[in-house]
Write an enzyme that holds these catalytic residues in place. Structure first.
Site, PDB file in Angstrom:
ATOM      1  N   HIS A   6       0.819  -1.217   0.000  1.00 36.09           N
ATOM      2  CA  HIS A   6       0.000   0.000   0.000  1.00 36.09           C
ATOM      3  C   HIS A   6       0.853   1.267   0.000  1.00 36.09           C
ATOM      4  CE1 HIS A   6       0.521  -0.108   4.487  1.00 36.09           C
ATOM      5  NE2 HIS A   6       0.537   1.202   4.321  1.00 36.09           N
ATOM      6  N   VAL A  61      -9.200 -30.596  -2.402  1.00 40.62           N
ATOM      7  CA  VAL A  61     -10.397 -29.765  -2.393  1.00 40.62           C
ATOM      8  C   VAL A  61     -10.902 -29.757  -0.959  1.00 40.62           C
ATOM      9  CG1 VAL A  61     -12.743 -29.465  -3.225  1.00 40.62           C
ATOM     10  CG2 VAL A  61     -10.974 -30.295  -4.777  1.00 40.62           C
ATOM     11  N   GLY A 102       3.306   6.139   8.434  1.00 37.23           N
ATOM     12  CA  GLY A 102       4.625   6.436   7.893  1.00 37.23           C
ATOM     13  C   GLY A 102       5.638   5.382   8.279  1.00 37.23           C
ATOM     14  N   ASN A 103       5.363   4.639   9.366  1.00 34.76           N
ATOM     15  CA  ASN A 103       6.209   3.511   9.744  1.00 34.76           C
ATOM     16  C   ASN A 103       5.940   2.283   8.882  1.00 34.76           C
ATOM     17  OD1 ASN A 103       7.088   5.125  11.852  1.00 34.76           O
ATOM     18  ND2 ASN A 103       7.129   3.443  13.305  1.00 34.76           N
ATOM     19  N   SER A 104       4.846   2.301   8.135  1.00 38.91           N
ATOM     20  CA  SER A 104       4.498   1.150   7.313  1.00 38.91           C
ATOM     21  C   SER A 104       5.639   0.797   6.373  1.00 38.91           C
ATOM     22  CB  SER A 104       3.244   1.451   6.481  1.00 38.91           C
ATOM     23  OG  SER A 104       2.107   1.520   7.304  1.00 38.91           O
ATOM     24  N   LEU A 142      -1.222 -27.567  -3.344  1.00 40.49           N
ATOM     25  CA  LEU A 142      -1.193 -28.791  -2.549  1.00 40.49           C
ATOM     26  C   LEU A 142      -1.947 -29.914  -3.220  1.00 40.49           C
ATOM     27  CD1 LEU A 142      -0.367 -30.270   0.033  1.00 40.49           C
ATOM     28  CD2 LEU A 142      -2.424 -29.339   1.144  1.00 40.49           C
ATOM     29  N   GLY A 143      -3.121 -29.600  -3.786  1.00 34.84           N
ATOM     30  CA  GLY A 143      -3.857 -30.607  -4.538  1.00 34.84           C
ATOM     31  C   GLY A 143      -4.979 -31.267  -3.784  1.00 34.84           C
ATOM     32  N   ASP A 189       0.084  -7.498   1.371  1.00 31.85           N
ATOM     33  CA  ASP A 189       0.581  -6.142   1.613  1.00 31.85           C
ATOM     34  C   ASP A 189       2.104  -6.088   1.622  1.00 31.85           C
ATOM     35  OD1 ASP A 189       0.301  -3.433   1.934  1.00 31.85           O
ATOM     36  OD2 ASP A 189       0.127  -3.522   4.122  1.00 31.85           O
TER      37      ASP A 189
END
Length: 438
Positions: free
Chosen positions: A99, A262, A205-207, A259-260, A130
Site C-alpha cells: 500500500h 479440495v 509512515g512507519n508502514s 497442494l492438490g 501487503d
C-alpha cells in the site's frame, strides 16, 4: 532501635559508589538500532490523477454533471504519500508494504546517510499480503542492507524494536514486546493473514519499516495499526516476507503454491468434539503433492506448520503465504489417529480453476468475442443445470468480481476454492440474475 540504625549505617558504607563517568548508556537496543539503521529508508511516492470536472459545480445535479463531465477537459493533479522500507540486498532491493507504493507513478527513496533522493522502480507486489519489493535505479554496486532473519522462534514477551519514518521526519524508533507470535487477522473479504502482534508504537509512515529483535535481526515488516485499540501494532513475519520477496525478485510475481486437495468444512458435531475442528479433504488430485504426501479422501486437515486451520478460507489464505517448492508440515486426523505428514508444494496444473469449475459447478466457460465470459457447456443434472444455467449465457460476475476473460474466472475460482457457495451473476439477453453454486 540501635540495631536498625547500625544496620542502615553498614549498608550505606558497603554500597558501591556510582561510576565516576556515569553508567554505560550503550544498551542492546542502541546496538540493534546502530546495526539496522543504515538499511532503513524513507519512501516517497507520487501519483498523477486525471479527472474531468463538471462546469455545474454547486448545483449537484447528476444529469448535468454526467453530461458535461465528458465534455470538460481532464484536469491532472499530483498526490504524494510517505512510508518506510528496509534494504534487504546490497544491490538495492527494498522490502516494503504494497500500500506504500500502490498506483505510484514515481517512487523515491532517501537513504539515512544522504539528503538526496534516489529514484526506485517497482519489482513486484503481493497486494493481499501487503508486501512489495522496489529497487533503487541508481547504478551503485553496494548499499547498506539488513538481511532477513527468522520469525519462527519468537518468544512471547521478548523485546522488539520498530524503526520507520513517520511523516517523513527521519528515523523514529519505538520499543515494545512480542504480544503474540502468530495472530490471525482478517485483511480482506474471506482472507486471513498471520501477524506478529506487538505493543511497539507504529505510527503512520512507519508502514514498510523493519521490526527487529534485541540483536538487531530483521524479524518482521511493520504493516498495520488496530485503530480501534491503542498500543497494538502488527508486523508481517519475516519468514513469510522473505519467501514472497524472493519470488518477486526472481520472477516479478508470487508463484501460487499448490497442494492438490479440495477442502470442505467439517460437520458441527466434529467441531464441537475437537474444539476448533479442521477442514475435510473432499478430493485429492492425482499426481499432486497431497497424494505424494499420503493425504487421502476423508482425512481432516488440522494444522499447517503447527498453525490451526479451521475453515476452507483459512486454508486458502495460509497457502498464499507459501511459494512453490516450500515444504509444509501437515497434521491430519484419519479416523481416531493423528498423523504428521510433510508435503512439498508444487505448481498448479494449467487451467486448474476451469477444471475445478467443471467438476464442482458442472459448467465449462470460454471467452466471449467482445470480451467477457460465456458458458460453453452445462453438464446434465449438475448444480449449474439445476438452477437453469444454459449454454450461451454470460457470467458477468463471480464472488463479486467483474470478469473480462476466462482467465479471470479461473483465478477467482482458485481464490475461493472450497468456500462454496459462490455467487454468479448470469446474464441472458438483456436480463441478469444472481445464483449461488453449488
Amino acid at each position: 532501635m540501635r540495631r536498625v540504625v547500625l544496620l542502615l549505617f553498614l549498608i550505606l558504607c558497603i554500597a558501591p559508589d556510582p561510576p565516576a563517568h556515569g553508567y554505560d548508556r550503550k544498551t542492546p537496543v542502541v546496538d540493534a538500532i546502530a546495526k539496522a539503521g543504515p538499511a532503513v529508508v524513507n519512501i516517497r511516492t507520487e501519483q498523477i490523477i486525471n479527472r474531468r470536472s463538471s462546469p455545474f459545480f454547486g448545483f449537484s445535479d447528476p444529469f448535468f454533471d454526467d453530461f458535461f463531465r465528458n465534455l470538460a477537459p481532464p484536469r491532472s493533479y499530483r498526490t504524494q504519500s510517505l512510508g518506510s522500507g528496509v534494504v534487504i540486498d546490497p544491490r538495492g532491493y527494498i522490502l516494503t508494504n504494497a500500500h506504500v507504493i500502490d498506483k505510484a507513478s514515481k517512487i523515491f527513496v532517501a537513504l539515512p546517510d544522504s539528503e538526496k533522493e534516489l529514484e526506485a522502480e517497482l519489482v513486484g507486489q503481493a497486494d493481499r499480503l501487503d508486501l512489495a519489493v522496489i529497487k533503487i535505479s541508481a547504478d551503485k554496486k553496494k548499499y547498506p542492507y539488513l538481511p532477513p532473519g527468522r520469525s519462527d522462534d519468537l518468544l512471547i514477551g521478548e523485546t522488539v524494536i520498530a524503526i520507520g519514518n513517520p511523516l517523513g521526519l527521519g528515523h523514529s524508533v519505538t520499543t515494545g514486546i512480542v504480544s503474540a507470535q502468530r495472530r490471525r487477522i482478517p485483511v480482506g473479504d474471506s482472507f486471513m493473514a498471520l501477524f506478529i502482534q506487538t505493543d511497539a508504537l507504529i505510527n503512520p509512515g512507519n508502514s514498510g519499516g523493519p521490526l527487529l529483535n534485541i540483536n538487531g535481526d530483521l524479524i518482521g515488516i511493520n504493516t498495520a495499526i488496530a485503530r480501534q485499540a491503542q498500543g497494538i501494532g502488527f508486523a508481517i513475519p519475516i519468514d513469510t516476507a522473505r519467501k514472497i520477496a524472493n519470488d518477486l525478485i526472481q520472477y516479478g510475481r508470487v508463484r501460487k503454491a499448490y497442494l492438490g486437495i479440495v477442502p470442505s468444512p467439517v460437520g458441527k458435531k466434529f467441531t464441537e468434539a475437537k474444539g476448533e475442528g479442521g477442514i475435510l479433504v473432499k478430493e485429492v488430485d492425482k499426481n499432486s503433492p497431497a497424494e505424494a504426501a499420503g493425504i487421502r479422501y476423508g482425512d481432516v486437515l488440522l494444522t499447517l506448520d503447527e498453525v490451526r486451520v479451521t475453515t476452507p478460507a483459512e486454508f486458502s489464505s495460509s497457502l498464499e503465504t507459501y511459494t512453490q517448492g516450500d515444504e509444509v508440515r501437515l497434521q491430519i486426523l484419519r479416523g481416531f489417529d493423528t498423523k504428521e505428514l510433510t508435503a512439498k508444494l508444487g505448481e498448479p496444473p494449467p487451467d486448474y480453476g476451469l477444471r475445478y469449475a467443471e467438476r464442482v459447478f458442472g459448467l465449462e466457460v470460454t471467452d466471449s468475442r467482445g470480451g467477457g465470459v460465456t458458458v460453453r457447456k452445462v453438464t446434465a443434472d449438475s448444480p449449474a443445470d439445476k438452477v437453469g444455467i444454459r449454454a450461451g449465457d454470460s457470467i458477468a460476475e463471480l464472488a463479486g468480481e467483474r470478469l473480462s476473460a476466462s482467465k479471470d474466472f479461473s483465478r477467482v475460482v482458485e481464490l475461493y476454492m472450497g468456500q462454496e457457495p459462490l455467487r454468479f451473476l448470469i446474464v441472458r439477453g438483456n436480463r441478469g440474475y444472481y445464483v449461488d453454486l453449488p
